[in-house]
Design an enzyme around this catalytic site. Structure first.
Site, PDB file in Angstrom:
ATOM      1  N   ASP A  13       0.811  -1.228   0.000  1.00 17.75           N
ATOM      2  CA  ASP A  13       0.000   0.000   0.000  1.00 17.75           C
ATOM      3  C   ASP A  13       0.841   1.273   0.000  1.00 17.75           C
ATOM      4  O   ASP A  13       0.435   2.303   0.532  1.00 17.75           O
ATOM      5  CB  ASP A  13      -0.977   0.018   1.200  1.00 17.75           C
ATOM      6  CG  ASP A  13      -1.806  -1.235   1.247  1.00 17.75           C
ATOM      7  OD1 ASP A  13      -2.252  -1.675   0.178  1.00 17.75           O
ATOM      8  OD2 ASP A  13      -1.989  -1.786   2.342  1.00 17.75           O
ATOM      9  N   LYS A  16       2.261   1.936  -5.170  1.00 17.40           N
ATOM     10  CA  LYS A  16       3.000   1.426  -6.338  1.00 17.40           C
ATOM     11  C   LYS A  16       2.191   1.515  -7.622  1.00 17.40           C
ATOM     12  O   LYS A  16       2.724   1.780  -8.684  1.00 17.40           O
ATOM     13  CB  LYS A  16       3.399  -0.047  -6.139  1.00 17.40           C
ATOM     14  CG  LYS A  16       4.384  -0.293  -5.045  1.00 17.40           C
ATOM     15  CD  LYS A  16       4.669  -1.766  -4.901  1.00 17.40           C
ATOM     16  CE  LYS A  16       3.496  -2.615  -4.474  1.00 17.40           C
ATOM     17  NZ  LYS A  16       2.928  -2.338  -3.160  1.00 17.40           N
ATOM     18  N   GLY A  40      -3.849  -4.707  -4.376  1.00 18.02           N
ATOM     19  CA  GLY A  40      -4.852  -3.728  -4.802  1.00 18.02           C
ATOM     20  C   GLY A  40      -4.107  -2.545  -5.373  1.00 18.02           C
ATOM     21  O   GLY A  40      -3.538  -1.759  -4.629  1.00 18.02           O
ATOM     22  N   HIS A  41      -4.027  -2.459  -6.688  1.00 13.22           N
ATOM     23  CA  HIS A  41      -3.238  -1.406  -7.328  1.00 13.22           C
ATOM     24  C   HIS A  41      -4.171  -0.364  -7.928  1.00 13.22           C
ATOM     25  O   HIS A  41      -4.937  -0.645  -8.846  1.00 13.22           O
ATOM     26  CB  HIS A  41      -2.301  -2.016  -8.383  1.00 13.22           C
ATOM     27  CG  HIS A  41      -1.234  -2.882  -7.780  1.00 13.22           C
ATOM     28  ND1 HIS A  41      -0.318  -3.592  -8.506  1.00 13.22           N
ATOM     29  CD2 HIS A  41      -0.926  -3.127  -6.474  1.00 13.22           C
ATOM     30  CE1 HIS A  41       0.497  -4.241  -7.676  1.00 13.22           C
ATOM     31  NE2 HIS A  41       0.130  -3.977  -6.445  1.00 13.22           N
ATOM     32  N   GLN A 221       2.658  -6.137  -3.048  1.00 15.12           N
ATOM     33  CA  GLN A 221       2.852  -5.964  -1.589  1.00 15.12           C
ATOM     34  C   GLN A 221       4.183  -5.226  -1.326  1.00 15.12           C
ATOM     35  O   GLN A 221       4.595  -4.430  -2.153  1.00 15.12           O
ATOM     36  CB  GLN A 221       2.793  -7.318  -0.854  1.00 15.12           C
ATOM     37  CG  GLN A 221       1.420  -7.956  -0.845  1.00 15.12           C
ATOM     38  CD  GLN A 221       1.132  -8.787  -2.073  1.00 15.12           C
ATOM     39  OE1 GLN A 221       1.980  -9.467  -2.578  1.00 15.12           O
ATOM     40  NE2 GLN A 221      -0.104  -8.747  -2.553  1.00 15.12           N
TER      41      GLN A 221
HETATM   42  P1  IMP Z   1      -2.697 -12.797   1.914  1.00 12.40           P
HETATM   43  O1  IMP Z   1      -1.672 -12.328   0.940  1.00 12.40           O
HETATM   44  O2  IMP Z   1      -4.093 -12.522   1.471  1.00 12.40           O
HETATM   45  O3  IMP Z   1      -2.487 -14.235   2.287  1.00 12.40           O
HETATM   46  O4  IMP Z   1      -2.512 -11.966   3.273  1.00 12.40           O
HETATM   47  C1  IMP Z   1      -1.330 -12.059   4.071  1.00 12.40           C
HETATM   48  C2  IMP Z   1      -0.979 -10.713   4.674  1.00 12.40           C
HETATM   49  O5  IMP Z   1      -0.562  -9.823   3.632  1.00 12.40           O
HETATM   50  C3  IMP Z   1      -2.144 -10.019   5.367  1.00 12.40           C
HETATM   51  O6  IMP Z   1      -1.636  -9.257   6.448  1.00 12.40           O
HETATM   52  C4  IMP Z   1      -2.682  -9.074   4.295  1.00 12.40           C
HETATM   53  O7  IMP Z   1      -3.363  -7.978   4.847  1.00 12.40           O
HETATM   54  C5  IMP Z   1      -1.377  -8.659   3.640  1.00 12.40           C
HETATM   55  N1  IMP Z   1      -1.537  -8.231   2.246  1.00 12.40           N
HETATM   56  C6  IMP Z   1      -1.721  -9.015   1.165  1.00 12.40           C
HETATM   57  N2  IMP Z   1      -1.783  -8.264   0.052  1.00 12.40           N
HETATM   58  C7  IMP Z   1      -1.614  -6.991   0.430  1.00 12.40           C
HETATM   59  C8  IMP Z   1      -1.542  -5.740  -0.278  1.00 12.40           C
HETATM   60  O8  IMP Z   1      -1.637  -5.659  -1.504  1.00 12.40           O
HETATM   61  N3  IMP Z   1      -1.349  -4.632   0.481  1.00 12.40           N
HETATM   62  C9  IMP Z   1      -1.194  -4.691   1.823  1.00 12.40           C
HETATM   63  N4  IMP Z   1      -1.245  -5.823   2.518  1.00 12.40           N
HETATM   64  C10 IMP Z   1      -1.453  -6.969   1.827  1.00 12.40           C
END
Ligand code: IMP
Length: 413
Positions: A13, A16, A40-41, A221
């Protein structure tokens, strides 16, 4: 031809999407190489905001092509939804999208498993519930389904039946959808993508083209959520480093430059250590002003101050050459700014965590700097210089505001 990577240096977040979008028109390709619909881009185009989860953040009106590379886990239904929205606004958009058949699919059962595991866990990760962990688990335990099986329907059904039987015996009623139904849906999604004009490219052919053309590798991420070097187990299940491009058949040594995107403060969604987190009026104001709500889940993000030990660690881990700072406009007018310069840990004071273990229980030591009114304020220049000195990296670009064109080269400020 030029190859660069743009990655996040915090817990995701960082903004990017906007940065990749800004630079994308200068490149032949934007390549996603990790993660899935958990990302989420956000991009802005023609006054409208688009939040894409799987699509590379290429500029809608350009010749740039997007590649969903090996290393990703792809939810076909989600991808179709995103392509439909973009195609509705920009004719010919879908024909610029290529999918590597070596990538894996996220199946409905992965999302059910993700939700089930989170609900049962004594220490939930706070995942996005997009099925990411279970899809990668199946990949490494050699049960995943690659995109190319979509074109061999008998094998596809056979593979789905095997996964279903296993998941059903493990999770019982929490696993829904019969394999025949999943197969039918996947095949119709494949057809829809073909009809839209999306390319299921030969993996090696695209690799050859990528070598000969200019490429922007778009990280997902941030380093602190990286499976290997992030705050494990509170991480995602894939690589968030520039080195992650190796899964597409490229060596990081082929990169001309690695840009790390850093937000002027820090946020995190989900659980896990966050040394500079603060729950105060100021951080609530930052959350509202910066619209710090998860782009994928809508959850309020945890908010804290810029964390220099974490940034130094991220730059080292991912061989970041220079930085791009985002959202400093959110801090404008809030008064003095705090910046974490070091951690106090069990072993004493450290400026850079020696391993991800040091993030657990780290106590932040702060420096207070004067705040700024706008980008031309000398206090802002001082803040930028302070960060540069502290992490020994230049901040080459500064993004000020959500619109794509609001990116300034350091020398303009
Ligand atoms: P997962 O990737 O859905 O398995 O989540 C694992 C961890 O990564 C959690 O804390 C999510 O909130 C975090 N996370 C996954 N994708 C994003 C992103 O695009 N932005 C911020 N946090 C993310």
């Amino acid at each position: 031809m030029k190859k660069i990577a743009i990655i996040g240096t915090q817990w995701g977040d960082e903004g990017k999407g906007k940065i990749v979008n800004y630079f994308s028109s200068d490149f032949d390709w934007v390549v996603r190489y990790s993660g899935g619909a958990n990302a989420g881009h956000t991009i802005y185009f023609d006054g409208t905001q688009y939040v894409n989860h799987l699509l590379p953040s290429l500029h809608p009106q350009s010749d740039t092509k997007g590649f969903l590379g090996a290393g990703m886990v792809i939810d076909l239904g989600q991808l179709i939804g995103e392509i439909r929205v973009m195609t509705g606004r920009t004719e010919g958009f879908a024909e610029r999208i290529y999918i590597d058949p070596e990538a894996f699919m996220v199946l409905p059962w992965h999302k059910q498993e993700d939700a089930f595991q989170e609900e049962q866990a004594s220490h939930p990760i706070g995942t996005t519930r997009r099925g990411i962990g279970p899809a990668y688990t199946d990949k490494v335990s050699r049960k995943g389904i690659k995109i190319y099986w979509l074109f061999e329907e008998d094998v596809l059904l056979e593979l789905l039946k095997r996964i279903y039987t296993e998941k059903r015996s493990r999770y019982g009623e929490a696993v829904l959808n019969e394999p025949e139904e999943v197969a039918r849906s996947l095949i119709s999604q494949r057809q829809e993508l073909v009809d839209l004009g999306v390319h299921f490219a030969s993996s090696l052919d695209v690799s050859k083209r990528l070598r000969e053309e200019s490429v922007l590798f778009e990280g997902a991420q941030g380093v602190l959520l990286d499976l290997d070097f992030g705050t494990y187990p509170y991480v995602t299940s894939s690589s968030c480093l520039a080195h992650g491009i190796a899964v597409t058949g490229f060596s990081p040594s082929e990169l001309d430059e690695v840009f790390g995107v850093v937000k002027a403060y820090t946020t995190r969604v989900g659980t896990g250590p966050f040394p500079t987190e603060e729950r105060s009026d100021i951080t609530s104001r930052i959350r509202e002003k910066g619209r710090e709500y998860g782009a994928t889940t809508g959850r309020p993000r945890r908010v804290g101050w810029l964390d220099l030990p974490a940034l130094r660690y991220a730059c080292e881990r991912s061989s970041v050459d220079s930085l791009i700072m985002t959202k400093a406009d959110v801090l404008a007018g809030i008064g003095d700014i705090k910046v974490c310069r070091a951690y106090r840990t069990g072993d004493g004071i450290t400026e850079m965590p020696a391993s991800s273990h040091d993030f657990f229980g780290a106590e932040p030591l702060y420096e207070t700097l004067p705040g700024w009114k706008d980008i031309e304020d000398s206090s802002f220049a001082r803040f930028v210089e302070y960060v540069e000195m502290a992490v020994k990296r230049q901040i080459t670009y500064i993004s000020f505001g959500p619109e794509t064109d609001k990116v300034y080269h350091r020398n303009e400020i």
